[in-house]
Write a protein that holds these residues in place. Sequence first.
Motif, PDB file in Angstrom:
ATOM      1  N   SER A  46       0.837  -1.217   0.000  1.00 26.70           N
ATOM      2  CA  SER A  46       0.000   0.000   0.000  1.00 26.70           C
ATOM      3  C   SER A  46       0.859   1.249   0.000  1.00 26.70           C
ATOM      4  O   SER A  46       0.523   2.244  -0.654  1.00 26.70           O
ATOM      5  CB  SER A  46      -0.926   0.031   1.224  1.00 26.70           C
ATOM      6  N   ASP A 174      -6.519  -0.694  -4.103  1.00 31.42           N
ATOM      7  CA  ASP A 174      -5.897  -1.345  -2.946  1.00 31.42           C
ATOM      8  C   ASP A 174      -6.878  -2.328  -2.318  1.00 31.42           C
ATOM      9  O   ASP A 174      -7.810  -1.922  -1.627  1.00 31.42           O
ATOM     10  CB  ASP A 174      -5.459  -0.288  -1.924  1.00 31.42           C
ATOM     11  N   GLU A 175      -6.711  -3.598  -2.588  1.00 23.25           N
ATOM     12  CA  GLU A 175      -7.612  -4.655  -2.113  1.00 23.25           C
ATOM     13  C   GLU A 175      -9.075  -4.279  -2.347  1.00 23.25           C
ATOM     14  O   GLU A 175      -9.884  -4.267  -1.414  1.00 23.25           O
ATOM     15  CB  GLU A 175      -7.362  -4.926  -0.627  1.00 23.25           C
TER      16      GLU A 175
HETATM   17 MG   LIG Z   1      -2.052  -2.617   2.393  1.00 22.91          MG
END
Ligand SMILES: [Mg+2]
Length: 253
Positions: A46, A174-175
């Motif tokens: 991240s 991000d995810e």
């Molecule tokens: Mg992360």
Amino acid sequence: MVNTSAISAHEVDFFYGDFQALKKINLDLEERRISAFIGPSGCGKSTFLRLLNRMNDAVAGARMSGRVLVKGRSIYDRNADPVEVRRKVGMVFQKPNPFPKSIYENICYGPRLVGIKKSADLDSIVEKALRSAALWEEVKDALNKSALALSGGQQQRLCIARSLALSPDVLLMDEPTSALDPIATAKIEEWIKEAARELTVVIVTHNMQQAARVSDATAFFYLGELVEFGPTKELFTNPVNKRTENYITGRFG
Ligand SMILES: [Mg+2]
Ligand SMILES: Nc1ncnc2c1ncn2[C@@H]1O[C@H](COP(=O)(O)OP(=O)(O)OP(=O)(O)O)[C@@H](O)[C@H]1O
């Protein structure tokens, strides 16, 4: 012809205070490809993703060195404008985060900020963005409904549409499906594959099947290092590095 990468990182180091979260990252992401970032929790995925559109600028006590280029332009140069960078490089987060406003207003927010005012223009931006995010058919008769009344999967597609309204070149995710059920996840994965016709997509995921399903290239991060980057099929079937092999075979992480 010069083949400009969509994103190019050179010797990127990143520190939170004394802690070095990223170590000498070098990476080139081709245009209109889908890249997945994988690796165990805390390895810097991240952090690296956020560096690609200057989302770490506001982190107190953090510093970076090295260069990040988007389409050949250095985004950390003194004269680079972070707002412009974020227009070109959009971001979608793990948890859908629509504004507590109508579906329509969520999508108009960015375009209004950059000075688009005519309602006919905004109407067409909204329709195009919702169509691109595969949400139009579900919401076209309820554009004034609160975005918070949508399901989680719909909210995430709305957040995608909100990013697309500014016509970015790159979308960082991000995810994006970790809070969603399998059906909503499948819809987003379908969308990602379609979107890569026009867009460069980077997706961080803990789900290796997801990385294998959607991405053209995969980067494996470990303890702040980029251990291995290559075509997804090769990385999953024939990893070069022992640490990559251990991770993808489930020996740690
Ligand atoms: Mg992360
Ligand atoms: N704002 C912050 N301040 C200090 N340290 C941070 C901050 N954000 C992240 N870190 C640290 O930097 C390292 C990398 O974090 P990062 O969030 O990039 O990892 P990640 O690979 O995305 O992990 P996950 O898979 O759990 O999301 C971790 O050790 C984390 O604790």
